[in-house]
Every structure is written in C-alpha cells, then in structure tokens.
Write a protein that holds these residues in place. Structure first.
Motif: not given
Length: 269
Positions: A122-147
């Motif tokens: 539910e939070c993922v859907r809302l964040l995507i709807d309001v323009g969350a960066n799908l390719e945000a990169h974390d040095c430990h985790f990679g992208t949200p898709l990796h997580v």
C-alpha cells in the motif's frame, strides 16, 4: 525549563509519549509549551519516534504543532522513511499532506526502499503515485527493486516493474535476478524474466543468476529452461514496447489506439 531547539539531550517526555502513542499525554505536553523539535543524541525527533511506531494520532499532533516534517536523524532518515519502515499508510499520508519530500536527497535508503523492505504494498503504491524515484540507489541495498526481491515481497516487486522500474539495474553488477536466484524463489525468477530480466547478466564475481542455484533444483530448472528456450515473439515485443515507453509507461500504453486485450497484455494485467 524546556531545552532550546538543537540542544542535544537524551529522550524527552515528548519522545516517550510520541513513541507509545499516548496522544492525550502528548497534547498536554504540547499545550504546556514542550518543544516538538527536540532532538536526542542520535538526532531523533519525536516525529521520527511516532512515525517509526506508526502512531498516526501523535504524528498529526506533532505536525500541527510545527514539527519539522523532513528532519534528519543521524542515519539521514526522515520521518517519512520511518513511517514507510513501519508500513503505516496513515502516517505516510499525513506526512505527505504536510509536504514531506518523497525523494529526499539521501545517500541512504529512500522512503521507497523502506516501504519495499517492510513489504507494505500500500505504501509502495502511494509512493509511486506521488513520484517516488524508482531508481533511487542505496550503496548497501541497490535499488528498491533489489530490496523487494531480496526480501521476497512479490506484490511490491510487481508494482515496481509495472511502474517501469529497470529490471536489470545493477548493484556491483548484481541484478534483481541474482537476488531471486539466491533466495530460490521460482515465482520471482519467472516474474523478472517476464519483465525482461537478463538471465545472462554477470555480477562482480562473474556469476550468472543460475550459478547461485543448486543443480536440478526448481530455480535451476527454471533458469535452464529459459536459457534453452527463446522468449516468444509476443513476449519480446511486450518487453521492447515497455522499454520504449519508459518509467510510468502504463499511462501511455492505456492511451494507445489498440484493442483492450492488447492493452491488458502490455500492462501485465
């Protein structure tokens, strides 16, 4: 007397009430002039504490009393990151309504990373709807898709992919398919391949996803099948068209002048 804002202290009664969800106690503290932006030695504000516990009523009281919506703790996390970690859609909506940044400039996990970690679709859907960066990169985790793949949250994975997340994004050359192979999840492997996941991608150790499976196990057989069997022409066309439409391509696909069945197929419905 109440310490001034910015003065470093241990947890205050405001922090305690916020964390426990004691809204009446919190209201009384605010009315008696307690500082809502007091930080602990870890730079944690009462708003961080309430958000992390999903205490929506306390989040509302703090915001109304002037709590800084994008305050950073020692890790760089904002209250929105913490609300996503708790999976509280109510807290997420409240913070966004007070202007919380959906893409704060962080070197650490973004709110979308945190929502994918907690598995809150539910939070993922809302964040995507309001323009969350799908390719945000974390040095430990990679992208949200990796997580989402590493944690095996399939509904979150599908939402990210449908929204146009890069299925072959790499963290040290490691892709989401490498994660899916490591967690031995056949449904996840098939979903990623369906969205154009590259089964031949090699990580920094020179290994393909199939190199992380036990021979003759279900994940190994699945990857072996796709290595031997080319994707259908319709599937290749779907992946190509989705790639061409880019991030948030679903809106463009829905407007195409083609039969509804084809729109459904292209939208992975």
């Amino acid at each position: 007397t109440e310490p001034r804002f910015g003065f470093w202290v241990e947890r205050t009664p405001v922090h305690e009430a916020a964390q426990r969800g004691e809204s009446l106690q919190l209201q009384q503290l605010i009315e008696s002039g307690a500082c809502v932006n007091q930080v602990t030695v870890d730079s944690i504000t009462p708003l961080h504490a309430a958000s992390l516990q999903g205490q929506a009523r306390c989040v509302q009281l703090l915001l109304a009393a002037g709590a800084q919506v994008d305050a950073r703790n020692i890790d760089g996390s904002t209250p929105l990151c913490d609300a996503c970690a708790s999976g509280s859609i109510e807290c997420v909506k409240l913070l966004l309504s007070y202007g919380a940044k959906v893409n704060p400039p962080l070197y650490t996990a973004s709110p979308l990373h945190e929502a994918c970690m907690s598995g809150s679709s539910e939070c993922v859907r809302l964040l995507i709807d309001v323009g969350a960066n799908l390719e945000a990169h974390d040095c430990h985790f990679g992208t949200p898709l990796h997580v989402a793949c590493a944690r095996e949250h399939l509904d979150c994975v599908k939402m990210l992919l449908k929204a146009g997340a890069n299925v072959n994004a790499a963290k040290l050359h490691e892709t989401a398919l490498h994660h899916a192979a490591k967690v031995k999840n056949v449904d996840l492997i098939e979903m990623l391949i369906e969205f154009g996941g590259n089964i031949y991608a090699r990580d920094n150790r020179g290994k393909k996803p199939s190199d992380y499976t036990w021979s003759s196990s279900a994940p190994a057989k699945c990857l072996e099948y796709y290595e031997k069997t080319p994707l259908t022409l319709s599937q290749l066309c779907r992946v190509s068209l989705r790639k061409a439409t880019g991030v948030r391509g679903l809106e463009k696909i829905a407007k195409l002048n083609i039969p509804p069945r084809l729109i459904d197929y292209l939208s992975y419905n």
